[in-house]
Scaffold this motif. Structure first.
Motif, PDB file in Angstrom:
ATOM      1  N   GLN A  21       0.846  -1.191   0.000  1.00 63.88           N
ATOM      2  CA  GLN A  21       0.000   0.000   0.000  1.00 63.88           C
ATOM      3  C   GLN A  21       0.884   1.243   0.000  1.00 63.88           C
ATOM      4  N   HIS A  22       0.458   2.259  -0.730  1.00 60.64           N
ATOM      5  CA  HIS A  22       1.190   3.522  -0.800  1.00 60.64           C
ATOM      6  C   HIS A  22       0.308   4.656  -0.323  1.00 60.64           C
ATOM      7  N   LEU A  23       0.905   5.609   0.355  1.00 66.28           N
ATOM      8  CA  LEU A  23       0.273   6.871   0.704  1.00 66.28           C
ATOM      9  C   LEU A  23       1.178   7.947   0.135  1.00 66.28           C
ATOM     10  N   ILE A  24       0.632   8.740  -0.785  1.00 66.01           N
ATOM     11  CA  ILE A  24       1.433   9.754  -1.479  1.00 66.01           C
ATOM     12  C   ILE A  24       0.685  11.077  -1.426  1.00 66.01           C
ATOM     13  N   THR A  25       1.416  12.152  -1.109  1.00 68.72           N
ATOM     14  CA  THR A  25       0.826  13.477  -1.142  1.00 68.72           C
ATOM     15  C   THR A  25       1.650  14.384  -2.044  1.00 68.72           C
ATOM     16  N   ALA A  26       0.973  15.407  -2.560  1.00 72.74           N
ATOM     17  CA  ALA A  26       1.648  16.404  -3.395  1.00 72.74           C
ATOM     18  C   ALA A  26       0.828  17.686  -3.351  1.00 72.74           C
ATOM     19  N   ASP A  27       1.401  18.734  -3.893  1.00 67.91           N
ATOM     20  CA  ASP A  27       0.665  19.984  -4.085  1.00 67.91           C
ATOM     21  C   ASP A  27       1.073  20.553  -5.436  1.00 67.91           C
ATOM     22  N   ARG A  48      -3.453   5.409  -1.787  1.00 74.03           N
ATOM     23  CA  ARG A  48      -4.083   6.709  -1.993  1.00 74.03           C
ATOM     24  C   ARG A  48      -3.061   7.745  -2.397  1.00 74.03           C
ATOM     25  N   VAL A  49      -3.523   8.657  -3.252  1.00 79.09           N
ATOM     26  CA  VAL A  49      -2.744   9.820  -3.651  1.00 79.09           C
ATOM     27  C   VAL A  49      -3.625  11.039  -3.386  1.00 79.09           C
ATOM     28  N   PHE A  50      -3.123  11.960  -2.569  1.00 83.54           N
ATOM     29  CA  PHE A  50      -3.833  13.199  -2.277  1.00 83.54           C
ATOM     30  C   PHE A  50      -3.034  14.351  -2.868  1.00 83.54           C
ATOM     31  N   VAL A  51      -3.695  15.172  -3.690  1.00 85.08           N
ATOM     32  CA  VAL A  51      -3.021  16.314  -4.311  1.00 85.08           C
ATOM     33  C   VAL A  51      -3.791  17.585  -3.968  1.00 85.08           C
ATOM     34  N   GLU A  52      -3.131  18.490  -3.238  1.00 82.54           N
ATOM     35  CA  GLU A  52      -3.748  19.768  -2.890  1.00 82.54           C
ATOM     36  C   GLU A  52      -3.384  20.802  -3.947  1.00 82.54           C
ATOM     37  N   ILE A  53      -4.398  21.520  -4.434  1.00 87.10           N
ATOM     38  CA  ILE A  53      -4.201  22.532  -5.472  1.00 87.10           C
ATOM     39  C   ILE A  53      -4.940  23.819  -5.086  1.00 87.10           C
ATOM     40  N   PRO A  54      -4.471  24.978  -5.597  1.00 84.15           N
ATOM     41  CA  PRO A  54      -5.124  26.242  -5.257  1.00 84.15           C
ATOM     42  C   PRO A  54      -6.568  26.325  -5.744  1.00 84.15           C
ATOM     43  N   ASP A  55      -6.828  25.821  -6.951  1.00 86.97           N
ATOM     44  CA  ASP A  55      -8.186  25.818  -7.504  1.00 86.97           C
ATOM     45  C   ASP A  55      -8.249  24.782  -8.626  1.00 86.97           C
ATOM     46  N   GLN A  56      -9.437  24.596  -9.160  1.00 82.67           N
ATOM     47  CA  GLN A  56      -9.675  23.530 -10.139  1.00 82.67           C
ATOM     48  C   GLN A  56      -8.836  23.672 -11.408  1.00 82.67           C
ATOM     49  N   TRP A  72      -8.194  14.942  -5.594  1.00 77.68           N
ATOM     50  CA  TRP A  72      -7.789  16.340  -5.760  1.00 77.68           C
ATOM     51  C   TRP A  72      -8.429  17.143  -4.639  1.00 77.68           C
ATOM     52  N   LEU A  73      -7.649  17.969  -3.963  1.00 79.71           N
ATOM     53  CA  LEU A  73      -8.127  18.801  -2.855  1.00 79.71           C
ATOM     54  C   LEU A  73      -7.994  20.264  -3.262  1.00 79.71           C
ATOM     55  N   ASP A  74      -9.100  20.858  -3.650  1.00 79.36           N
ATOM     56  CA  ASP A  74      -9.170  22.229  -4.150  1.00 79.36           C
ATOM     57  C   ASP A  74      -9.309  23.189  -2.961  1.00 79.36           C
ATOM     58  N   ARG A  75      -8.224  23.939  -2.660  1.00 79.97           N
ATOM     59  CA  ARG A  75      -8.251  24.858  -1.508  1.00 79.97           C
ATOM     60  C   ARG A  75      -9.319  25.942  -1.644  1.00 79.97           C
ATOM     61  N   SER A  76      -9.610  26.374  -2.866  1.00 80.53           N
ATOM     62  CA  SER A  76     -10.569  27.468  -3.059  1.00 80.53           C
ATOM     63  C   SER A  76     -11.989  27.067  -2.659  1.00 80.53           C
ATOM     64  N   ARG A  77     -12.246  25.775  -2.542  1.00 78.93           N
ATOM     65  CA  ARG A  77     -13.579  25.283  -2.191  1.00 78.93           C
ATOM     66  C   ARG A  77     -13.658  24.784  -0.751  1.00 78.93           C
ATOM     67  N   ARG A  78     -12.592  25.027   0.027  1.00 75.69           N
ATOM     68  CA  ARG A  78     -12.539  24.524   1.404  1.00 75.69           C
ATOM     69  C   ARG A  78     -12.351  25.675   2.389  1.00 75.69           C
ATOM     70  N   LEU A 123       5.679  11.968   1.021  1.00 79.99           N
ATOM     71  CA  LEU A 123       5.014  13.255   1.189  1.00 79.99           C
ATOM     72  C   LEU A 123       5.792  14.288   0.379  1.00 79.99           C
ATOM     73  N   LEU A 124       5.218  14.711  -0.746  1.00 82.08           N
ATOM     74  CA  LEU A 124       5.922  15.584  -1.681  1.00 82.08           C
ATOM     75  C   LEU A 124       5.489  17.042  -1.611  1.00 82.08           C
ATOM     76  N   GLY A 125       4.458  17.346  -0.843  1.00 83.07           N
ATOM     77  CA  GLY A 125       3.904  18.694  -0.826  1.00 83.07           C
ATOM     78  C   GLY A 125       4.746  19.693  -0.056  1.00 83.07           C
ATOM     79  N   GLY A 126       4.149  20.856   0.223  1.00 81.31           N
ATOM     80  CA  GLY A 126       4.818  21.928   0.945  1.00 81.31           C
ATOM     81  C   GLY A 126       5.135  21.567   2.383  1.00 81.31           C
ATOM     82  N   TYR A 127       5.972  22.386   2.993  1.00 85.08           N
ATOM     83  CA  TYR A 127       6.466  22.085   4.335  1.00 85.08           C
ATOM     84  C   TYR A 127       5.368  22.001   5.389  1.00 85.08           C
TER      85      TYR A 127
END
Length: 160
Positions: A21-27, A48-56, A72-78, A123-127
């Motif tokens: 199993q893999h858990l991967i994050t990015a932004d 699972r792969v979770f990718v946070e983005i500023p908007d769609q 996909w995790l859209d920050r503009s909608r959260r 975990l590849l995203g921001g700090y």
């Protein structure tokens, strides 16, 4: 003596084949690193792969193995912190999503006992989000920090 099993399409179809199993994050700043990492995974990988983005508009075509789920995790909608009326800050959406997923899906230590079937965490995203996730995974699920792969410049873990 253990038998070496070749990793190929036929092996992946075998009912005895262990699927890691893999858990991967990015932004948005690590999409190229995400695609490079995903290209190295066997087709039979799960997780699972979770990718946070500023908007769609940042959402693109990312190919993941068939048994993996991409979110996909859209920050503009959260929303941000409850009760503040603020928007979601970078790292907040991915940290929330991963900690909720980990609390539900990972057992204490989750196989991180030196066996090959442990959850592989990248975990590849921001700090900020990455630091929150590392803190949660080590404190709540008992995953050793050295089992979590983060960008070296963050200095959060010893594994690379």
């Amino acid at each position: 003596m253990s038998q070496i099993i070749e990793h190929n399409a036929a092996a992946c179809r075998s009912s005895r084949h262990t699927r890691v199993q893999h858990l991967i994050t990015a932004d948005e700043s690590s999409l190229a690193d995400l695609e490079a990492l995903l290209a190295t995974l066997p087709l039979c990988s799960t997780g699972r792969v979770f990718v946070e983005i500023p908007d769609q508009s940042w959402q693109g075509d990312v190919t993941v193995p068939a048994r993996m789920v991409l979110t996909w995790l859209d920050r503009s909608r959260r929303s941000g912190d409850p009760g503040t009326g603020r928007g979601c800050v970078p790292g907040q959406a991915v940290a929330r999503a991963v900690t909720a997923w980990a609390d539900e899906m990972l057992c204490d230590g989750d196989g991180h006992d030196g066996l090959d079937n442990a959850t592989r965490i990248h975990l590849l995203g921001g700090y900020l989000g990455t630091a929150d996730i590392v803190d949660h995974l080590t404190a709540r699920t008992g995953i050793p920090a050295e089992s979590i792969h983060t960008p070296e410049q963050y200095g959060l873990t010893t594994a690379r």
